[in-house]
Design a protein around this motif. Structure first.
Motif, PDB file in Angstrom:
ATOM      1  N   ILE A  45      -9.467 -74.156  20.041  1.00  0.00           N
ATOM      2  CA  ILE A  45      -8.104 -74.247  19.510  1.00  0.00           C
ATOM      3  C   ILE A  45      -7.782 -73.018  18.661  1.00  0.00           C
ATOM      4  CG2 ILE A  45      -6.620 -75.528  17.908  1.00  0.00           C
ATOM      5  CD1 ILE A  45      -8.082 -78.104  18.884  1.00  0.00           C
ATOM      6  N   ALA A  46      -8.720 -72.632  17.821  1.00  0.00           N
ATOM      7  CA  ALA A  46      -8.493 -71.503  16.909  1.00  0.00           C
ATOM      8  C   ALA A  46      -8.277 -70.189  17.657  1.00  0.00           C
ATOM      9  CB  ALA A  46      -9.667 -71.366  15.942  1.00  0.00           C
ATOM     10  N   PHE A  47      -8.823 -70.059  18.846  1.00  0.00           N
ATOM     11  CA  PHE A  47      -8.705 -68.807  19.588  1.00  0.00           C
ATOM     12  C   PHE A  47      -7.850 -68.938  20.833  1.00  0.00           C
ATOM     13  CE2 PHE A  47     -11.760 -67.775  16.512  1.00  0.00           C
ATOM     14  CZ  PHE A  47     -11.577 -66.423  16.293  1.00  0.00           C
ATOM     15  N   THR A  48      -6.870 -69.830  20.754  1.00  0.00           N
ATOM     16  CA  THR A  48      -5.865 -69.983  21.802  1.00  0.00           C
ATOM     17  C   THR A  48      -4.492 -69.842  21.147  1.00  0.00           C
ATOM     18  OG1 THR A  48      -7.277 -71.489  23.064  1.00  0.00           O
ATOM     19  CG2 THR A  48      -4.912 -71.547  23.546  1.00  0.00           C
ATOM     20  N   ASP A  74      -1.366 -81.200  18.264  1.00  0.00           N
ATOM     21  CA  ASP A  74      -1.799 -82.514  18.744  1.00  0.00           C
ATOM     22  C   ASP A  74      -2.921 -82.395  19.765  1.00  0.00           C
ATOM     23  OD1 ASP A  74       0.080 -84.212  17.291  1.00  0.00           O
ATOM     24  OD2 ASP A  74       1.595 -83.146  18.441  1.00  0.00           O
ATOM     25  N   LEU A  75      -4.084 -82.925  19.397  1.00  0.00           N
ATOM     26  CA  LEU A  75      -5.262 -82.978  20.254  1.00  0.00           C
ATOM     27  C   LEU A  75      -5.355 -84.386  20.813  1.00  0.00           C
ATOM     28  CD1 LEU A  75      -8.087 -82.222  21.391  1.00  0.00           C
ATOM     29  CD2 LEU A  75      -8.992 -82.601  19.092  1.00  0.00           C
ATOM     30  N   CYS A  76      -5.197 -84.512  22.120  1.00  0.00           N
ATOM     31  CA  CYS A  76      -5.226 -85.821  22.768  1.00  0.00           C
ATOM     32  C   CYS A  76      -6.522 -85.993  23.545  1.00  0.00           C
ATOM     33  CB  CYS A  76      -4.038 -85.968  23.716  1.00  0.00           C
ATOM     34  SG  CYS A  76      -2.433 -85.782  22.904  1.00  0.00           S
ATOM     35  N   LEU A  77      -7.109 -87.169  23.446  1.00  0.00           N
ATOM     36  CA  LEU A  77      -8.300 -87.522  24.197  1.00  0.00           C
ATOM     37  C   LEU A  77      -7.895 -88.523  25.264  1.00  0.00           C
ATOM     38  CD1 LEU A  77     -10.747 -88.202  21.222  1.00  0.00           C
ATOM     39  CD2 LEU A  77     -10.346 -86.046  22.400  1.00  0.00           C
ATOM     40  N   TYR A  78      -8.308 -88.269  26.504  1.00  0.00           N
ATOM     41  CA  TYR A  78      -7.977 -89.187  27.592  1.00  0.00           C
ATOM     42  C   TYR A  78      -9.260 -89.613  28.283  1.00  0.00           C
ATOM     43  CZ  TYR A  78      -5.803 -91.201  31.705  1.00  0.00           C
ATOM     44  OH  TYR A  78      -5.420 -92.068  32.695  1.00  0.00           O
ATOM     45  N   SER A 100      -2.048 -78.472  10.959  1.00  0.00           N
ATOM     46  CA  SER A 100      -2.961 -79.604  10.876  1.00  0.00           C
ATOM     47  C   SER A 100      -3.234 -80.097  12.286  1.00  0.00           C
ATOM     48  CB  SER A 100      -2.332 -80.744  10.079  1.00  0.00           C
ATOM     49  OG  SER A 100      -2.059 -80.322   8.770  1.00  0.00           O
ATOM     50  N   ILE A 101      -4.448 -80.515  12.532  1.00  0.00           N
ATOM     51  CA  ILE A 101      -4.802 -81.096  13.828  1.00  0.00           C
ATOM     52  C   ILE A 101      -4.613 -82.604  13.736  1.00  0.00           C
ATOM     53  CG2 ILE A 101      -6.660 -81.504  15.493  1.00  0.00           C
ATOM     54  CD1 ILE A 101      -7.842 -78.791  14.636  1.00  0.00           C
ATOM     55  N   LYS A 102      -3.925 -83.156  14.715  1.00  0.00           N
ATOM     56  CA  LYS A 102      -3.732 -84.601  14.797  1.00  0.00           C
ATOM     57  C   LYS A 102      -4.435 -85.081  16.067  1.00  0.00           C
ATOM     58  CE  LYS A 102      -0.193 -88.101  15.494  1.00  0.00           C
ATOM     59  NZ  LYS A 102       1.202 -88.286  15.874  1.00  0.00           N
ATOM     60  N   VAL A 103      -5.389 -85.989  15.917  1.00  0.00           N
ATOM     61  CA  VAL A 103      -6.144 -86.521  17.055  1.00  0.00           C
ATOM     62  C   VAL A 103      -5.504 -87.819  17.513  1.00  0.00           C
ATOM     63  CG1 VAL A 103      -8.381 -87.395  17.845  1.00  0.00           C
ATOM     64  CG2 VAL A 103      -8.290 -85.442  16.269  1.00  0.00           C
ATOM     65  N   HIS A 110      -0.785 -80.812  22.681  1.00  0.00           N
ATOM     66  CA  HIS A 110      -1.004 -79.363  22.783  1.00  0.00           C
ATOM     67  C   HIS A 110      -2.360 -79.095  23.415  1.00  0.00           C
ATOM     68  CE1 HIS A 110       1.874 -79.645  19.350  1.00  0.00           C
ATOM     69  NE2 HIS A 110       2.460 -78.736  20.098  1.00  0.00           N
ATOM     70  N   VAL A 111      -3.296 -80.008  23.178  1.00  0.00           N
ATOM     71  CA  VAL A 111      -4.642 -79.941  23.733  1.00  0.00           C
ATOM     72  C   VAL A 111      -4.934 -81.298  24.356  1.00  0.00           C
ATOM     73  CG1 VAL A 111      -7.093 -79.559  23.234  1.00  0.00           C
ATOM     74  CG2 VAL A 111      -5.351 -78.390  21.861  1.00  0.00           C
ATOM     75  N   LEU A 112      -5.491 -81.281  25.571  1.00  0.00           N
ATOM     76  CA  LEU A 112      -5.868 -82.518  26.244  1.00  0.00           C
ATOM     77  C   LEU A 112      -7.333 -82.433  26.623  1.00  0.00           C
ATOM     78  CD1 LEU A 112      -5.188 -85.272  27.571  1.00  0.00           C
ATOM     79  CD2 LEU A 112      -4.607 -83.982  29.648  1.00  0.00           C
ATOM     80  N   PHE A 113      -8.165 -83.270  25.987  1.00  0.00           N
ATOM     81  CA  PHE A 113      -9.561 -83.373  26.385  1.00  0.00           C
ATOM     82  C   PHE A 113      -9.662 -84.491  27.400  1.00  0.00           C
ATOM     83  CE2 PHE A 113     -13.770 -85.154  26.368  1.00  0.00           C
ATOM     84  CZ  PHE A 113     -14.546 -84.011  26.539  1.00  0.00           C
ATOM     85  N   ILE A 114     -10.164 -84.153  28.590  1.00  0.00           N
ATOM     86  CA  ILE A 114     -10.304 -85.113  29.683  1.00  0.00           C
ATOM     87  C   ILE A 114     -11.771 -85.517  29.753  1.00  0.00           C
ATOM     88  CG2 ILE A 114      -9.942 -85.527  32.138  1.00  0.00           C
ATOM     89  CD1 ILE A 114      -8.006 -82.983  31.963  1.00  0.00           C
TER      90      ILE A 114
END
Length: 190
Positions: free
Chosen positions: A57-60, A71-75, A96-99, A112-116
């Motif tokens: 995240i920090a380097f994107t 927003d970091l989403c976990l699926y 701030s990061i929101k999970v 903004h980020v999707l962890f699959i």
């Protein structure tokens, strides 16, 4: 003198060097001095992967983020447990990061980020189709996920977490992956 000050920012250079040193240590020194792997169980594996996600995240760079949170989403199956929630206490680039844990992809546009998760590997093509054209950094830890279009895929190699990057997918999502991160990847798909 003023121009020189703008171009040469010792603090920024120091921060970049410090990041490279710390991230390289995380990549290359994932073993204890006694030679026992620190990734000898599931909890440790996902603790290290959570740290990697923070650095990804920090380097994107996103083309646009409105609001104070990223927003970091976990699926899928949550293998992180409370470890990923600790990222909410660490700001990145003044955000701030929101999970958020998603049970379906109806709210994908808020991510903004999707962890699959690995549990969703069979549905990867469908999930990527739904995120297509959106400004979303996709991350997974499933075999061959980067070659299928996931932007960053983590994998274990000799009990060390390593990652590969699909640069074409990042560009299609309107994301800019820092060159230093690309250098640390085991493979970059163009």
């Amino acid at each position: 003198m003023h121009r020189l000050t703008k171009r040469f920012r010792p603090g920024a250079r120091f921060n970049n060097c410090l990041f490279l040193l710390l991230f390289s240590l995380l990549l290359n020194c994932q073993q204890l001095a006694i030679g026992k792997s620190i990734i000898d169980n599931h909890v440790e594996e996902y603790r290290v992967k959570a740290a990697f996600i923070y650095n990804f995240i920090a380097f994107t760079q996103w083309s646009e983020i409105s609001g104070p949170t990223l927003d970091l989403c976990l699926y899928g199956e949550d293998n992180f447990g409370p470890e990923i929630d600790l990222l909410q206490t660490r700001p990145v680039n003044q955000l701030s990061i929101k999970v958020t844990r998603l049970s379906d992809l109806q709210h994908l546009q808020n991510c903004h980020v999707l962890f699959i998760s690995r549990s969703e590997a069979e549905s990867l093509t469908s999930i990527l189709g739904q995120s297509q054209g959106k400004n979303i950094l996709t991350i997974a830890d499933s075999q061959s996920a980067a070659s299928k279009g996931v932007i960053i895929n983590m994998h274990l190699d000799e009990n060390k977490v390593k990652f590969e990057i699909n640069l074409k997918s990042a560009r299609n999502a309107g994301l800019n992956i820092n060159a230093r991160l690309l250098q640390l990847a085991t493979r970059v798909y163009q």
